[in-house]
Design a protein around this motif. Structure first.
Motif, PDB file in Angstrom:
ATOM      1  N   ASN A 103      26.634  32.148  38.256  1.00 12.33           N
ATOM      2  CA  ASN A 103      27.307  32.482  39.191  1.00 12.33           C
ATOM      3  C   ASN A 103      28.677  33.180  38.493  1.00 12.33           C
ATOM      4  O   ASN A 103      29.074  34.175  39.311  1.00 12.33           O
ATOM      5  CB  ASN A 103      27.683  31.227  40.175  1.00 12.33           C
ATOM      6  N   ILE A 104      29.380  32.541  37.638  1.00  8.81           N
ATOM      7  CA  ILE A 104      30.377  33.375  37.303  1.00  8.81           C
ATOM      8  C   ILE A 104      30.257  34.656  36.722  1.00  8.81           C
ATOM      9  O   ILE A 104      30.902  35.562  36.858  1.00  8.81           O
ATOM     10  CB  ILE A 104      31.103  32.296  36.089  1.00  8.81           C
ATOM     11  N   ILE A 105      29.051  34.546  35.764  1.00  9.14           N
ATOM     12  CA  ILE A 105      28.701  35.852  35.154  1.00  9.14           C
ATOM     13  C   ILE A 105      28.427  36.967  36.309  1.00  9.14           C
ATOM     14  O   ILE A 105      29.007  38.120  36.158  1.00  9.14           O
ATOM     15  CB  ILE A 105      27.733  35.702  34.214  1.00  9.14           C
ATOM     16  N   THR A 106      27.755  36.636  37.127  1.00  5.34           N
ATOM     17  CA  THR A 106      27.153  37.504  38.248  1.00  5.34           C
ATOM     18  C   THR A 106      28.191  38.001  39.055  1.00  5.34           C
ATOM     19  O   THR A 106      28.660  39.240  39.178  1.00  5.34           O
ATOM     20  CB  THR A 106      26.089  36.853  39.122  1.00  5.34           C
ATOM     21  N   ASN A 107      29.426  37.292  39.492  1.00  6.05           N
ATOM     22  CA  ASN A 107      30.419  37.419  40.122  1.00  6.05           C
ATOM     23  C   ASN A 107      31.541  38.658  39.331  1.00  6.05           C
ATOM     24  O   ASN A 107      31.921  39.538  40.008  1.00  6.05           O
ATOM     25  CB  ASN A 107      31.314  36.297  40.546  1.00  6.05           C
ATOM     26  N   PHE A 108      31.489  38.021  37.891  1.00  2.00           N
ATOM     27  CA  PHE A 108      32.386  38.910  37.255  1.00  2.00           C
ATOM     28  C   PHE A 108      31.506  40.401  37.118  1.00  2.00           C
ATOM     29  O   PHE A 108      32.311  41.505  37.031  1.00  2.00           O
ATOM     30  CB  PHE A 108      32.723  38.482  35.774  1.00  2.00           C
ATOM     31  N   HIS A 109      30.465  40.584  37.009  1.00  2.00           N
ATOM     32  CA  HIS A 109      29.555  41.571  36.768  1.00  2.00           C
ATOM     33  C   HIS A 109      29.622  42.651  37.870  1.00  2.00           C
ATOM     34  O   HIS A 109      29.959  43.821  37.793  1.00  2.00           O
ATOM     35  CB  HIS A 109      28.189  41.276  36.130  1.00  2.00           C
ATOM     36  N   HIS A 110      29.784  42.106  39.237  1.00  2.00           N
ATOM     37  CA  HIS A 110      29.942  42.759  40.094  1.00  2.00           C
ATOM     38  C   HIS A 110      31.287  43.167  40.923  1.00  2.00           C
ATOM     39  O   HIS A 110      31.483  44.041  41.689  1.00  2.00           O
ATOM     40  CB  HIS A 110      29.171  42.143  41.463  1.00  2.00           C
ATOM     41  N   SER A 111      32.271  42.559  40.123  1.00  2.00           N
ATOM     42  CA  SER A 111      33.526  43.016  40.524  1.00  2.00           C
ATOM     43  C   SER A 111      34.060  44.037  39.863  1.00  2.00           C
ATOM     44  O   SER A 111      33.709  44.592  39.039  1.00  2.00           O
ATOM     45  CB  SER A 111      34.652  41.751  40.077  1.00  2.00           C
ATOM     46  N   LYS A 112      34.840  45.002  40.707  1.00  2.00           N
ATOM     47  CA  LYS A 112      35.515  46.044  40.478  1.00  2.00           C
ATOM     48  C   LYS A 112      37.143  46.039  40.566  1.00  2.00           C
ATOM     49  O   LYS A 112      37.783  46.977  40.294  1.00  2.00           O
ATOM     50  CB  LYS A 112      35.099  47.385  41.375  1.00  2.00           C
ATOM     51  N   ILE A 113      37.655  44.963  40.167  1.00  2.00           N
ATOM     52  CA  ILE A 113      38.939  44.411  40.185  1.00  2.00           C
ATOM     53  C   ILE A 113      39.923  45.367  39.320  1.00  2.00           C
ATOM     54  O   ILE A 113      40.922  45.933  39.675  1.00  2.00           O
ATOM     55  CB  ILE A 113      39.326  43.111  40.268  1.00  2.00           C
ATOM     56  N   PHE A 114      39.314  45.400  37.976  1.00  2.00           N
ATOM     57  CA  PHE A 114      40.315  45.904  36.930  1.00  2.00           C
ATOM     58  C   PHE A 114      39.606  47.415  36.649  1.00  2.00           C
ATOM     59  O   PHE A 114      40.458  47.985  35.748  1.00  2.00           O
ATOM     60  CB  PHE A 114      40.245  45.147  35.832  1.00  2.00           C
TER      61      PHE A 114
END
Length: 146
Positions: free
Chosen positions: A47-58
């Motif tokens: 879940n953590i990896i998937t959320n990070f991979h799909h985030s565009k924050i930075f």
């Protein structure tokens, strides 16, 4: 960027992470976990990896552009060195390598410096304050600023 200090870090972009390598690392670490907890930890990690991979924050951060520009500038000038200052934890110094080597040699020379038994700062400060007080009492201030 250097003013941010050596403890400042740039967020890792998801494009900089190998998902295959990360999955393999998680899999190898989970082997050491209690067998009853492995599925829960695997799901949380996924879940953590998937959320990070799909985030565009930075991905469009101003810091990323500044960091990239500063990095390219420093790489383009081959005779510069960026190092931590010995005067503070959060201070960086940038200088040309030749000067850095000269200062390093000068400061490492034991015949140039004498090791003191105590810190003379307090006595020097006290003497300077006495001199200023004597000058004020003698009226030297009026003569200098008139």
């Amino acid at each position: 960027m250097l003013l941010l200090g050596p403890k400042f870090y740039m967020p890792i972009l998801n494009s900089q992470i190998s998902m295959k390598r990360l999955s393999a690392d998680v899999k190898s670490i989970i082997k050491f976990v209690n067998p009853n907890s492995r599925d829960t930890i695997r799901a949380l990690a996924s879940n953590i990896i998937t959320n990070f991979h799909h985030s565009k924050i930075f991905s469009t951060s101003v810091y990323n552009h500044l960091f990239h520009d500063a990095k390219m500038f420093l790489k383009s000038i081959s005779n510069l060195i960026v190092t931590k200052s010995d005067k503070g934890d959060n201070v960086s110094v940038i200088m040309d390598i030749d000067s850095y080597q000269k200062y390093k040699e000068l400061l490492s020379g034991v015949e140039v410096y004498v090791v003191l038994d105590r810190d003379p700062t307090a006595s020097i400060e006290r003497r300077n304050n006495e001199i200023v007080k004597e000058l004020r009492v003698s009226g030297i201030k009026r003569m200098l600023w008139q």
